[in-house]
Design a protein around this motif. Structure first.
Motif, PDB file in Angstrom:
ATOM      1  N   ALA A  38       3.343 -55.880   0.446  1.00  0.00           N
ATOM      2  CA  ALA A  38       2.589 -56.702   1.684  1.00  0.00           C
ATOM      3  C   ALA A  38       3.594 -56.757   2.747  1.00  0.00           C
ATOM      4  CB  ALA A  38       1.994 -58.092   1.209  1.00  0.00           C
ATOM      5  N   THR A  39       3.208 -56.536   4.058  1.00  0.00           N
ATOM      6  CA  THR A  39       3.928 -56.778   5.063  1.00  0.00           C
ATOM      7  C   THR A  39       3.117 -57.315   6.044  1.00  0.00           C
ATOM      8  OG1 THR A  39       3.421 -54.402   5.815  1.00  0.00           O
ATOM      9  CG2 THR A  39       5.445 -54.659   4.635  1.00  0.00           C
ATOM     10  N   VAL A  40       3.647 -58.272   6.990  1.00  0.00           N
ATOM     11  CA  VAL A  40       2.990 -58.767   8.150  1.00  0.00           C
ATOM     12  C   VAL A  40       3.162 -57.605   9.248  1.00  0.00           C
ATOM     13  CG1 VAL A  40       3.185 -60.389   9.919  1.00  0.00           C
ATOM     14  CG2 VAL A  40       3.566 -60.964   7.761  1.00  0.00           C
ATOM     15  N   VAL A  41       1.845 -57.359  10.038  1.00  0.00           N
ATOM     16  CA  VAL A  41       1.881 -56.455  11.046  1.00  0.00           C
ATOM     17  C   VAL A  41       2.556 -56.983  12.206  1.00  0.00           C
ATOM     18  CG1 VAL A  41       0.156 -55.163  12.436  1.00  0.00           C
ATOM     19  CG2 VAL A  41      -0.389 -55.412   9.970  1.00  0.00           C
ATOM     20  N   THR A  42       3.632 -56.121  12.810  1.00  0.00           N
ATOM     21  CA  THR A  42       4.244 -56.885  13.745  1.00  0.00           C
ATOM     22  C   THR A  42       4.158 -55.907  15.030  1.00  0.00           C
ATOM     23  OG1 THR A  42       6.171 -55.703  12.876  1.00  0.00           O
ATOM     24  CG2 THR A  42       6.218 -58.123  12.373  1.00  0.00           C
ATOM     25  N   ASP A  43       3.823 -54.719  14.726  1.00  0.00           N
ATOM     26  CA  ASP A  43       3.586 -53.797  15.974  1.00  0.00           C
ATOM     27  C   ASP A  43       2.274 -54.291  16.718  1.00  0.00           C
ATOM     28  OD1 ASP A  43       3.928 -51.136  17.383  1.00  0.00           O
ATOM     29  OD2 ASP A  43       1.753 -51.078  16.859  1.00  0.00           O
ATOM     30  N   PRO A  44       2.689 -54.476  18.239  1.00  0.00           N
ATOM     31  CA  PRO A  44       1.632 -55.327  19.133  1.00  0.00           C
ATOM     32  C   PRO A  44       0.496 -54.375  19.219  1.00  0.00           C
ATOM     33  CG  PRO A  44       3.766 -55.169  20.225  1.00  0.00           C
ATOM     34  CD  PRO A  44       4.023 -54.478  18.870  1.00  0.00           C
ATOM     35  N   ALA A  45       0.567 -53.101  19.245  1.00  0.00           N
ATOM     36  CA  ALA A  45      -0.849 -52.214  19.496  1.00  0.00           C
ATOM     37  C   ALA A  45      -1.675 -52.180  18.084  1.00  0.00           C
ATOM     38  CB  ALA A  45      -0.075 -50.568  19.577  1.00  0.00           C
ATOM     39  N   GLU A  46      -0.809 -52.108  17.062  1.00  0.00           N
ATOM     40  CA  GLU A  46      -1.491 -52.213  15.876  1.00  0.00           C
ATOM     41  C   GLU A  46      -2.405 -53.605  15.495  1.00  0.00           C
ATOM     42  OE1 GLU A  46      -2.798 -50.824  11.764  1.00  0.00           O
ATOM     43  OE2 GLU A  46      -2.432 -50.043  13.815  1.00  0.00           O
ATOM     44  N   SER A  72      -7.242 -56.756  15.665  1.00  0.00           N
ATOM     45  CA  SER A  72      -7.805 -57.871  16.378  1.00  0.00           C
ATOM     46  C   SER A  72      -9.388 -57.433  16.749  1.00  0.00           C
ATOM     47  CB  SER A  72      -7.124 -58.454  17.454  1.00  0.00           C
ATOM     48  OG  SER A  72      -5.929 -58.799  17.258  1.00  0.00           O
ATOM     49  N   ARG A  73      -9.370 -56.291  16.897  1.00  0.00           N
ATOM     50  CA  ARG A  73     -10.706 -55.787  17.266  1.00  0.00           C
ATOM     51  C   ARG A  73     -11.570 -55.385  16.156  1.00  0.00           C
ATOM     52  NH1 ARG A  73      -7.361 -52.877  20.869  1.00  0.00           N
ATOM     53  NH2 ARG A  73      -8.186 -50.784  19.848  1.00  0.00           N
ATOM     54  N   CYS A  74     -11.052 -54.625  15.063  1.00  0.00           N
ATOM     55  CA  CYS A  74     -11.679 -54.190  14.284  1.00  0.00           C
ATOM     56  C   CYS A  74     -11.203 -54.527  12.633  1.00  0.00           C
ATOM     57  CB  CYS A  74     -11.888 -52.518  14.294  1.00  0.00           C
ATOM     58  SG  CYS A  74     -10.239 -51.847  13.914  1.00  0.00           S
ATOM     59  N   GLY A  75     -10.655 -55.335  12.783  1.00  0.00           N
ATOM     60  CA  GLY A  75      -9.831 -55.956  11.604  1.00  0.00           C
ATOM     61  C   GLY A  75     -10.775 -56.809  10.595  1.00  0.00           C
ATOM     62  N   PRO A  76     -10.431 -57.485   9.512  1.00  0.00           N
ATOM     63  CA  PRO A  76     -11.284 -58.322   8.842  1.00  0.00           C
ATOM     64  C   PRO A  76     -11.659 -59.621   9.644  1.00  0.00           C
ATOM     65  CG  PRO A  76      -8.835 -58.643   7.993  1.00  0.00           C
ATOM     66  CD  PRO A  76      -8.970 -57.556   9.372  1.00  0.00           C
ATOM     67  N   ASP A  77     -12.726 -60.099   9.445  1.00  0.00           N
ATOM     68  CA  ASP A  77     -13.284 -61.350  10.085  1.00  0.00           C
ATOM     69  C   ASP A  77     -12.731 -62.546   9.213  1.00  0.00           C
ATOM     70  OD1 ASP A  77     -14.664 -59.984  12.095  1.00  0.00           O
ATOM     71  OD2 ASP A  77     -16.492 -59.592  10.818  1.00  0.00           O
ATOM     72  N   SER A  78     -12.305 -63.551   9.770  1.00  0.00           N
ATOM     73  CA  SER A  78     -12.145 -64.704   9.188  1.00  0.00           C
ATOM     74  C   SER A  78     -13.052 -65.672   9.024  1.00  0.00           C
ATOM     75  CB  SER A  78     -10.953 -65.412  10.020  1.00  0.00           C
ATOM     76  OG  SER A  78     -10.186 -66.600   9.461  1.00  0.00           O
ATOM     77  N   TRP A  79     -13.158 -66.223   7.766  1.00  0.00           N
ATOM     78  CA  TRP A  79     -14.216 -67.047   7.646  1.00  0.00           C
ATOM     79  C   TRP A  79     -13.758 -68.716   8.079  1.00  0.00           C
ATOM     80  CZ3 TRP A  79     -17.107 -66.060   2.279  1.00  0.00           C
ATOM     81  CH2 TRP A  79     -17.841 -64.701   2.391  1.00  0.00           C
ATOM     82  N   MET A  80     -12.441 -68.737   8.433  1.00  0.00           N
ATOM     83  CA  MET A  80     -11.689 -69.850   8.923  1.00  0.00           C
ATOM     84  C   MET A  80     -11.508 -69.876  10.438  1.00  0.00           C
ATOM     85  SD  MET A  80     -11.903 -71.950   6.173  1.00  0.00           S
ATOM     86  CE  MET A  80     -10.463 -73.169   6.280  1.00  0.00           C
ATOM     87  N   PRO A  81     -11.507 -70.765  11.154  1.00  0.00           N
ATOM     88  CA  PRO A  81     -11.030 -70.844  12.531  1.00  0.00           C
ATOM     89  C   PRO A  81      -9.336 -70.587  12.555  1.00  0.00           C
ATOM     90  CG  PRO A  81     -11.867 -72.919  12.134  1.00  0.00           C
ATOM     91  CD  PRO A  81     -12.192 -72.124  10.946  1.00  0.00           C
ATOM     92  N   VAL A  82      -8.912 -69.441  13.183  1.00  0.00           N
ATOM     93  CA  VAL A  82      -7.343 -69.294  13.151  1.00  0.00           C
ATOM     94  C   VAL A  82      -6.948 -68.995  14.593  1.00  0.00           C
ATOM     95  CG1 VAL A  82      -5.705 -67.566  12.290  1.00  0.00           C
ATOM     96  CG2 VAL A  82      -7.523 -68.115  10.743  1.00  0.00           C
ATOM     97  N   HIS A  83      -6.041 -69.828  14.810  1.00  0.00           N
ATOM     98  CA  HIS A  83      -5.549 -69.756  16.299  1.00  0.00           C
ATOM     99  C   HIS A  83      -4.420 -68.924  16.480  1.00  0.00           C
ATOM    100  CE1 HIS A  83      -8.526 -72.777  16.944  1.00  0.00           C
ATOM    101  NE2 HIS A  83      -7.947 -73.632  16.147  1.00  0.00           N
TER     102      HIS A  83
END
Length: 137
Positions: free
Chosen positions: A92-100, A105-116
């Motif tokens: 597992a890795t945190v995505v750090t590339d800004p473009a990725e 953010s546009r097409c990734g998983p929808d969060s069921w919880m509000p995330v700021h």
């Protein structure tokens, strides 16, 4: 030939197809030297990796970044005793590339919880295994 009640081992492509059909799974990781399981919404990305979206300050991010984890999703019918389970194991890795990050953010998983302060965690699909219970047993 399978008989009623036999477990059928699934190939990688069948596993990935099934993962694409459900929105929630469970990430399995180590927290303070103990096993931990957390249900999460996810999305299967184009490279077959599992992508989770969560808060940057979450315990999950601190525990899994750079670690080998497992991710499991399933679907079962208690009446027919049928269903399937798929497990993805990988780093597992945190995505750090800004473009990725922007793409997810546009097409990734929808969060069921509000995330700021949303971050994405990618789990590489290094090992993909699955089983199907055909039911009727």
């Amino acid at each position: 030939m399978l008989q009623d009640g036999d477990i059928h081992v699934l190939g990688r492509q069948a596993c990935l197809r099934l993962l694409g059909e459900v929105p929630v799974g469970r990430v399995v990781y180590t927290r303070q030297a103990l096993p931990a399981v957390l249900p999460v919404s996810f999305r299967l990305d184009g490279d077959a990796s599992v992508v989770l979206g969560t808060s940057a300050g979450s315990d999950l991010v601190r525990a899994v970044d750079g670690a080998v984890v497992a991710f499991e999703a399933d679907e079962f019918d208690a009446v027919t005793h049928s269903g399937w389970s798929v497990v993805v194991t990988g780093r597992a890795t945190v995505v750090t590339d800004p473009a990725e990050h922007e793409r997810l953010s546009r097409c990734g998983p929808d969060s069921w919880m509000p995330v700021h302060d949303r971050v994405f965690v990618r789990i590489a699909a290094e090992l993909v295994t699955g089983r199907r219970l055909p039911g009727g047993g």
